[in-house]
Design a protein around this motif. Structure first.
Motif, mmCIF file in Angstrom:
data_model
loop_
_atom_site.group_PDB
_atom_site.id
_atom_site.type_symbol
_atom_site.label_atom_id
_atom_site.label_comp_id
_atom_site.label_asym_id
_atom_site.label_seq_id
_atom_site.Cartn_x
_atom_site.Cartn_y
_atom_site.Cartn_z
ATOM 1 N N LEU A 19 0.825 -1.208 0.000
ATOM 2 C CA LEU A 19 0.000 0.000 0.000
ATOM 3 C C LEU A 19 0.861 1.260 0.000
ATOM 4 O O LEU A 19 0.615 2.199 -0.761
ATOM 5 C CB LEU A 19 -0.934 -0.014 1.211
ATOM 6 N N LEU A 20 1.893 1.278 0.852
ATOM 7 C CA LEU A 20 2.764 2.449 0.946
ATOM 8 C C LEU A 20 3.522 2.679 -0.357
ATOM 9 O O LEU A 20 3.627 3.806 -0.844
ATOM 10 C CB LEU A 20 3.741 2.273 2.118
ATOM 11 N N VAL A 21 4.056 1.594 -0.933
ATOM 12 C CA VAL A 21 4.825 1.709 -2.178
ATOM 13 C C VAL A 21 3.931 2.203 -3.318
ATOM 14 O O VAL A 21 4.285 3.118 -4.064
ATOM 15 C CB VAL A 21 5.485 0.362 -2.539
ATOM 16 N N LEU A 22 2.760 1.574 -3.448
ATOM 17 C CA LEU A 22 1.850 1.974 -4.527
ATOM 18 C C LEU A 22 1.333 3.395 -4.329
ATOM 19 O O LEU A 22 1.107 4.128 -5.308
ATOM 20 C CB LEU A 22 0.681 0.979 -4.606
ATOM 21 N N THR A 23 1.125 3.802 -3.085
ATOM 22 C CA THR A 23 0.693 5.170 -2.815
ATOM 23 C C THR A 23 1.742 6.169 -3.269
ATOM 24 O O THR A 23 1.434 7.188 -3.903
ATOM 25 C CB THR A 23 0.399 5.360 -1.312
ATOM 26 N N VAL A 24 3.008 5.886 -2.949
ATOM 27 C CA VAL A 24 4.100 6.787 -3.350
ATOM 28 C C VAL A 24 4.262 6.805 -4.869
ATOM 29 O O VAL A 24 4.386 7.864 -5.477
ATOM 30 C CB VAL A 24 5.419 6.365 -2.666
ATOM 31 N N VAL A 25 4.251 5.590 -5.476
ATOM 32 C CA VAL A 25 4.470 5.512 -6.927
ATOM 33 C C VAL A 25 3.292 6.116 -7.709
ATOM 34 O O VAL A 25 3.472 6.956 -8.588
ATOM 35 C CB VAL A 25 4.697 4.044 -7.356
ATOM 36 N N CYS A 26 2.064 5.651 -7.382
ATOM 37 C CA CYS A 26 0.888 6.069 -8.164
ATOM 38 C C CYS A 26 0.310 7.406 -7.712
ATOM 39 O O CYS A 26 -0.295 8.125 -8.509
ATOM 40 C CB CYS A 26 -0.203 4.992 -8.073
ATOM 41 N N GLY A 27 0.483 7.714 -6.423
ATOM 42 C CA GLY A 27 -0.128 8.940 -5.914
ATOM 43 C C GLY A 27 0.799 10.128 -5.865
ATOM 44 O O GLY A 27 0.341 11.269 -5.722
ATOM 45 N N VAL A 28 2.113 9.895 -5.967
ATOM 46 C CA VAL A 28 3.079 11.001 -5.880
ATOM 47 C C VAL A 28 3.989 11.051 -7.111
ATOM 48 O O VAL A 28 4.001 12.028 -7.863
ATOM 49 C CB VAL A 28 3.927 10.895 -4.589
ATOM 50 N N LEU A 29 4.753 9.980 -7.318
ATOM 51 C CA LEU A 29 5.771 10.011 -8.388
ATOM 52 C C LEU A 29 5.143 10.087 -9.780
ATOM 53 O O LEU A 29 5.587 10.889 -10.615
ATOM 54 C CB LEU A 29 6.663 8.765 -8.276
ATOM 55 N N TYR A 30 4.132 9.255 -10.030
ATOM 56 C CA TYR A 30 3.508 9.262 -11.361
ATOM 57 C C TYR A 30 2.842 10.599 -11.684
ATOM 58 O O TYR A 30 3.093 11.163 -12.757
ATOM 59 C CB TYR A 30 2.509 8.116 -11.482
ATOM 60 N N PRO A 31 2.017 11.167 -10.791
ATOM 61 C CA PRO A 31 1.437 12.489 -11.099
ATOM 62 C C PRO A 31 2.498 13.571 -11.310
ATOM 63 O O PRO A 31 2.345 14.425 -12.185
ATOM 64 C CB PRO A 31 0.573 12.794 -9.864
ATOM 65 N N LEU A 32 3.582 13.537 -10.504
ATOM 66 C CA LEU A 32 4.644 14.521 -10.682
ATOM 67 C C LEU A 32 5.326 14.360 -12.029
ATOM 68 O O LEU A 32 5.629 15.351 -12.715
ATOM 69 C CB LEU A 32 5.669 14.389 -9.553
#
Length: 224
Positions: A19-32
């Motif tokens: 959950l934490l990894v996917l949140t960072v990847v999909c919710g932070v890194l990908y949008p940025l």
């Protein structure tokens, strides 16, 4: 029992890490990443396709139509068009915001009325009569057969920023007369702001009304 608790704990910890990894990847890194790429490669489009006037002030978007009306008078439900400006497609028939009266919302959508609907027929008939009346001058008379379809019907969204070159051209004499400009100069404005088909075959030629009116304002200022 201990093994079951341990297995459950490991599964919960694995799920939490995922959950934490996917949140960072999909919710932070990908949008940025997507936002950064859009700003670098498509800066204008990523910021709403803004249109600026001669002073650099943002006055609208290439993607959303505007109305050019006179101030609403007491007792009027609908403002009259300011005929000094090129007029866009009609945007009536979409209803009004009757649920949330605290805010004035832009309504988008089709009327969903059939071709033989009495209301639609009346709107089109009234709109055609208004186009003929408003655009006829002492030296130029508009015939009902000259009125193109986009002059009397709204687009599917009601927010189309473009009109056809034919609709722009029947407005030229009126705009020139009310702004005390030469017809040839206004006609050239329309020609200069007519975009052709995309890739030469997609869509139809079109005129962005906001961009045309900005150019008209500049022409009037230069003359004045």
């Amino acid at each position: 029992m201990n093994n079951s608790v341990g297995n459950a704990g490991r599964l919960l910890w694995a799920g939490l890490r995922a959950l934490l990894v996917l949140t960072v990847v999909c919710g932070v890194l990908y949008p940025l990443a997507v936002t950064g790429l859009a700003q670098l490669a498509f800066h204008d489009k990523a910021n709403g396709s803004e249109i600026k006037d001669a002073s650099g002030k943002v006055v609208g978007s290439e993607l959303i139509g505007q109305t050019y009306n006179l101030p609403l008078k007491a007792g009027e439900e609908t403002a009259s068009p300011d005929l000094k400006w090129f007029q866009p497609r009609p945007s009536n028939g979409l209803g009004s915001n009757s649920v949330n009266t605290q805010y004035k919302l832009i309504l988008s959508g089709a009327t969903n009325r059939s071709g033989d609907n009495a209301d639609l027929i009346k709107w089109v008939t009234d709109a055609k009569a208004a186009v003929v009346k408003d655009n006829s001058t002492a030296g130029y008379k508009v015939k009902p057969s000259d009125v193109p379809a986009d002059a009397v019907t709204s687009s599917g969204s009601g927010l189309d920023p473009h009109i056809s070159p034919e609709y722009a051209k029947i407005q030229v004499h009126r705009v020139a007369e009310l702004n005390k400009l030469d017809v040839a100069a206004v006609d050239k404005l329309v020609a200069d702001h007519t975009d052709g088909r995309i890739l030469g075959f997609v869509g139809e030629p079109r005129v962005n009304v906001l961009q045309l009116n900005i150019a008209l304002k500049a022409l009037v200022a230069a003359k004045g």
